[in-house]
Design an enzyme around this catalytic site. Structure first.
Site, PDB file in Angstrom:
ATOM      1  N   ASN A  42       0.911  -1.384  -0.006  1.00 17.84           N
ATOM      2  CA  ASN A  42       0.102   0.053   0.079  1.00 17.84           C
ATOM      3  C   ASN A  42       0.955   1.210   0.145  1.00 17.84           C
ATOM      4  O   ASN A  42       0.477   2.527  -0.419  1.00 17.84           O
ATOM      5  CB  ASN A  42      -1.048   0.124   1.128  1.00 17.84           C
ATOM      6  CG  ASN A  42      -0.360  -0.037   2.425  1.00 17.84           C
ATOM      7  OD1 ASN A  42       0.664  -0.359   2.541  1.00 17.84           O
ATOM      8  ND2 ASN A  42      -1.089   0.653   3.635  1.00 17.84           N
TER       9      ASN A  42
ATOM     10  N   VAL B 183      -0.482 -12.261   9.781  1.00 15.20           N
ATOM     11  CA  VAL B 183       0.948 -12.653   9.100  1.00 15.20           C
ATOM     12  C   VAL B 183       1.919 -12.067  10.288  1.00 15.20           C
ATOM     13  O   VAL B 183       2.952 -12.861  10.418  1.00 15.20           O
ATOM     14  CB  VAL B 183       1.230 -11.925   7.724  1.00 15.20           C
ATOM     15  CG1 VAL B 183       2.657 -12.122   7.486  1.00 15.20           C
ATOM     16  CG2 VAL B 183       0.355 -12.744   6.856  1.00 15.20           C
ATOM     17  N   GLY B 184       1.650 -10.922  10.805  1.00 11.87           N
ATOM     18  CA  GLY B 184       2.643 -10.398  11.957  1.00 11.87           C
ATOM     19  C   GLY B 184       2.656 -11.460  13.213  1.00 11.87           C
ATOM     20  O   GLY B 184       3.752 -11.690  13.701  1.00 11.87           O
TER      21      GLY B 184
ATOM     22  N   GLU C  69       4.221  -3.796  12.453  1.00 12.37           N
ATOM     23  CA  GLU C  69       3.064  -2.759  12.028  1.00 12.37           C
ATOM     24  C   GLU C  69       2.079  -3.519  11.375  1.00 12.37           C
ATOM     25  O   GLU C  69       2.224  -3.936  10.283  1.00 12.37           O
ATOM     26  CB  GLU C  69       3.809  -1.680  11.177  1.00 12.37           C
ATOM     27  CG  GLU C  69       4.886  -0.626  11.722  1.00 12.37           C
ATOM     28  CD  GLU C  69       4.407   0.045  13.044  1.00 12.37           C
ATOM     29  OE1 GLU C  69       3.036   0.231  13.063  1.00 12.37           O
ATOM     30  OE2 GLU C  69       5.396   0.540  13.473  1.00 12.37           O
TER      31      GLU C  69
ATOM     32  N   CYS D 134      -3.241   1.583   6.537  1.00 10.28           N
ATOM     33  CA  CYS D 134      -3.449   1.056   7.801  1.00 10.28           C
ATOM     34  C   CYS D 134      -4.007   2.081   8.819  1.00 10.28           C
ATOM     35  O   CYS D 134      -4.568   1.722   9.810  1.00 10.28           O
ATOM     36  CB  CYS D 134      -2.263   0.403   8.378  1.00 10.28           C
ATOM     37  SG  CYS D 134      -0.665   0.710   7.888  1.00 10.28           S
TER      38      CYS D 134
ATOM     39  N   GLU E  17       8.116   3.164  14.211  1.00  4.43           N
ATOM     40  CA  GLU E  17       8.958   3.500  12.939  1.00  4.43           C
ATOM     41  C   GLU E  17       9.067   4.867  12.994  1.00  4.43           C
ATOM     42  O   GLU E  17       8.289   5.722  13.872  1.00  4.43           O
ATOM     43  CB  GLU E  17       8.390   3.030  11.809  1.00  4.43           C
ATOM     44  CG  GLU E  17       7.988   1.454  11.894  1.00  4.43           C
ATOM     45  CD  GLU E  17       7.957   0.629  10.459  1.00  4.43           C
ATOM     46  OE1 GLU E  17       6.791   0.712   9.869  1.00  4.43           O
ATOM     47  OE2 GLU E  17       9.149   0.344   9.946  1.00  4.43           O
TER      48      GLU E  17
HETATM   49  C1  UN1 Z   1       0.181   2.881   6.351  1.00  4.82           C
HETATM   50  O1  UN1 Z   1      -0.943   2.922   5.957  1.00  4.82           O
HETATM   51  O2  UN1 Z   1       0.379   1.472   6.128  1.00  4.82           O
HETATM   52  O3  UN1 Z   1      -0.038   8.373   7.737  1.00  4.82           O
HETATM   53  C2  UN1 Z   1       1.198   3.842   6.114  1.00  4.82           C
HETATM   54  C3  UN1 Z   1      -0.472   8.205   6.883  1.00  4.82           C
HETATM   55  C4  UN1 Z   1       0.960   7.888   5.797  1.00  4.82           C
HETATM   56  C5  UN1 Z   1       1.391   6.554   6.065  1.00  4.82           C
HETATM   57  C6  UN1 Z   1       0.384   5.245   5.976  1.00  4.82           C
HETATM   58  N1  UN1 Z   1       1.833   8.686   5.869  1.00  4.82           N
HETATM   59  O4  UN1 Z   1      -1.248   7.773   6.517  1.00  4.82           O
END
Ligand code: UN1
Length: 496
Positions: A154, A234-235, A252, A286, A466
């Site tokens: 993604n 999977v994590g 994550e 995410c 991260e």
């Molecule tokens: C993700 O969705 O895996 O804060 C990362 C955000 C982006 C990073 C998303 N800078 O939505």
């Protein structure tokens, strides 16, 4: 038609074919007739070669002065900036996100690379006092060894950069295993690092499946740490595989992020934020705002405005600058979305718009799905509890802030949350009480910047973060150093 380009693995400073002699296709999710390229379908032999190269390269890289490592990263950041436009176009072709967002993804990699380059002249530790006279104490960061970086589709360039750059600046060597849907953006990142002068073996790229490449990498005896972004399911496997030999492991994982809209919110702003947070990147972040909890007093008006805006979203091929939402990444992801929409209907949620695949015409060859809103959701419904990872938003009514916070926290995840309010007291209470790693006031749940820690609580992560200097805590270990210049034996805790 020209034959498709074949992309190779990068092992020990060479671009090489897989020992398997097989390749897999990288196809545009907006147009299945568009073959982006062929990539190596790597096997365990390739993983062994890459880990071996990283292991050989480690002693010399670990002792390269960090500012020198930083110079390479600065060069890489400048090269990324020069290539931003072509890299963004290729990313839209392999991943489907609209071009403006693909530019943002490359920009996030540029930002992270500059940030970590600068860390080459910091990597601060502490100096402190000693309880004994004529004794000096300090802590310094030490690298760990070979890292396996397993990255999702993604954010095909940003997330590989989040892992690679802090790993490198701390003095580790790495093997990157990008998602099979989006290997080209990771390839481009590695190509840039090669051009910037990373010594052979320090960065390696092995493309292929999780079963063949990922599993072998995370079980490999010479890998000291694994950083993984992807599903919680999977994590858990990564965590278990790492535990066997005590590899450090940074996870994550999922999210079910909430926007809370209070009675005193600027409703236009809250609608803007919910559209962007819920449907940006086709909901495949995410951090996506897949739940919106709305105060009863403004519920009807908010929902009406939201539905009007979402119905008007232009869906299509992300290379068209007028398109606002691209396709899903692949057929399996679209099926997941479809099955959750069925679940939502059966649970009694009210389907307010969308709820169907888009087919025919320009949609025929892509994995398109209409942006979908469910209203009057109960917080315990599966569509309000489970991560869907698609363009589906569940709207849940609430009576007050306390209930909004309770609903917001009533899930297994803890990545991001947000509140729309003009009441500073309520904003601070929500900031304190939301059990998430990221919190926004009057902004949606997406849009983290690279100089702040990124990650979540509960089943979103395993306590690591991260980005920012927080990432350095994963990619280095503390060494505490005591220098006794008293010329005699001094015993801590005893010679008081
Ligand atoms: C993700 O969705 O895996 O804060 C990362 C955000 C982006 C990073 C998303 N800078 O939505």
């Amino acid at each position: 038609m020209a034959p498709p380009k074949v992309y190779k693995n990068f092992i020990n400073g060479e671009w090489v074919e897989s020992a398997s002699a097989h390749a897999f296709e990288n196809v545009n999710p907006a147009d299945r007739n568009d073959l982006v390229g062929l990539f190596q379908k790597s096997n365990q032999q390739d993983v062994d070669d890459a880990v071996d190269a990283a292991k050989q390269a480690y002693p010399s890289w670990k002792n390269t002065p960090p500012p020198k490592r930083g110079e390479i990263l600065y060069r890489a950041a400048r090269l990324l900036a020069e290539e931003k436009e072509p890299f963004a176009e290729l990313m839209t072709r392999e991943m489907g996100k609209v071009l403006e967002e693909a530019r943002g993804d490359v920009q996030e990699a540029i930002d992270m690379t500059f940030y970590m380059a600068g860390e080459g002249r910091r990597l601060f530790g502490q100096t402190t006092t000693s309880e004994l006279p004529n004794k000096f104490c300090m802590s310094v960061r030490s690298p760990i060894g070979v890292g396996a970086l397993i990255t999702p589709w993604n954010f095909p360039m940003a997330i590989p950069s989040w892992k690679t750059m802090p790993a490198l600046i701390c003095g580790n060597t790495v093997v990157i295993k990008p998602a099979t849907d989006t290997p080209l953006s990771a390839y481009n990142l590695v190509k840039v690092l090669e051009e910037a002068g990373v010594p052979r073996g320090v960065v390696n790229l092995v493309t292929g499946t999780g079963v063949e490449v990922g599993n072998h990498l995370m079980a490999h005896g010479d890998v000291r740490m694994v950083s993984f972004t992807g599903s919680t399911e999977v994590g858990r496997k990564v965590s278990q595989a790492s535990a066997v030999s005590f590899k450090h492991c940074c996870l994550e994982m999922g999210g079910k992020n909430v926007i809370m809209v209070m009675e005193d919110a600027n409703l236009d702003l809250a609608v803007d934020g919910s559209v962007w947070g819920g449907f940006g990147t086709t909901g495949q972040r995410c951090t996506a705002a897949s739940r919106v909890v709305v105060h009863k007093g403004v519920y009807k008006e908010f929902v009406d405005r939201l539905v009007t805006r979402v119905r008007a979203l232009k869906v299509g091929n992300g290379l068209d600058p007028t398109v606002q939402m691209g396709p899903l990444i692949n057929g399996a992801q679209r099926q997941t979305v479809e099955s959750y929409v069925e679940v939502g209907k059966n649970e009694g949620a009210r389907l307010l718009c969308g709820g169907e695949r888009l087919t025919g015409g320009e949609y025929q060859q892509g994995w398109f799905y209409a942006p979908t809103i469910f209203g009057d959701c109960h917080p315990q419904m599966r569509i309000a509890q489970e991560e869907i990872f698609g363009p589906v938003v569940s709207v849940i009514p609430c009576h007050d802030l306390d209930e909004a916070i309770e609903i917001g926290n009533g899930i297994v995840y803890g990545l991001s949350a947000s509140i729309y309010t003009r009441n500073v007291n309520n904003a601070f209470r929500a900031m304190r009480d939301m059990e998430t790693g990221i919190f926004y006031v009057n902004a949606p749940t997406i849009g983290a910047e690279t100089h702040l820690p990124f990650g979540g609580t509960k089943q979103t992560g395993n306590g690591h973060r991260e980005a920012a200097t927080a990432a350095l805590d994963f990619y280095s270990e503390w060494k505490s150093v005591y220098v006794d210049y008293s010329d005699k034996l001094q015993r801590a805790q005893i010679d008081t």
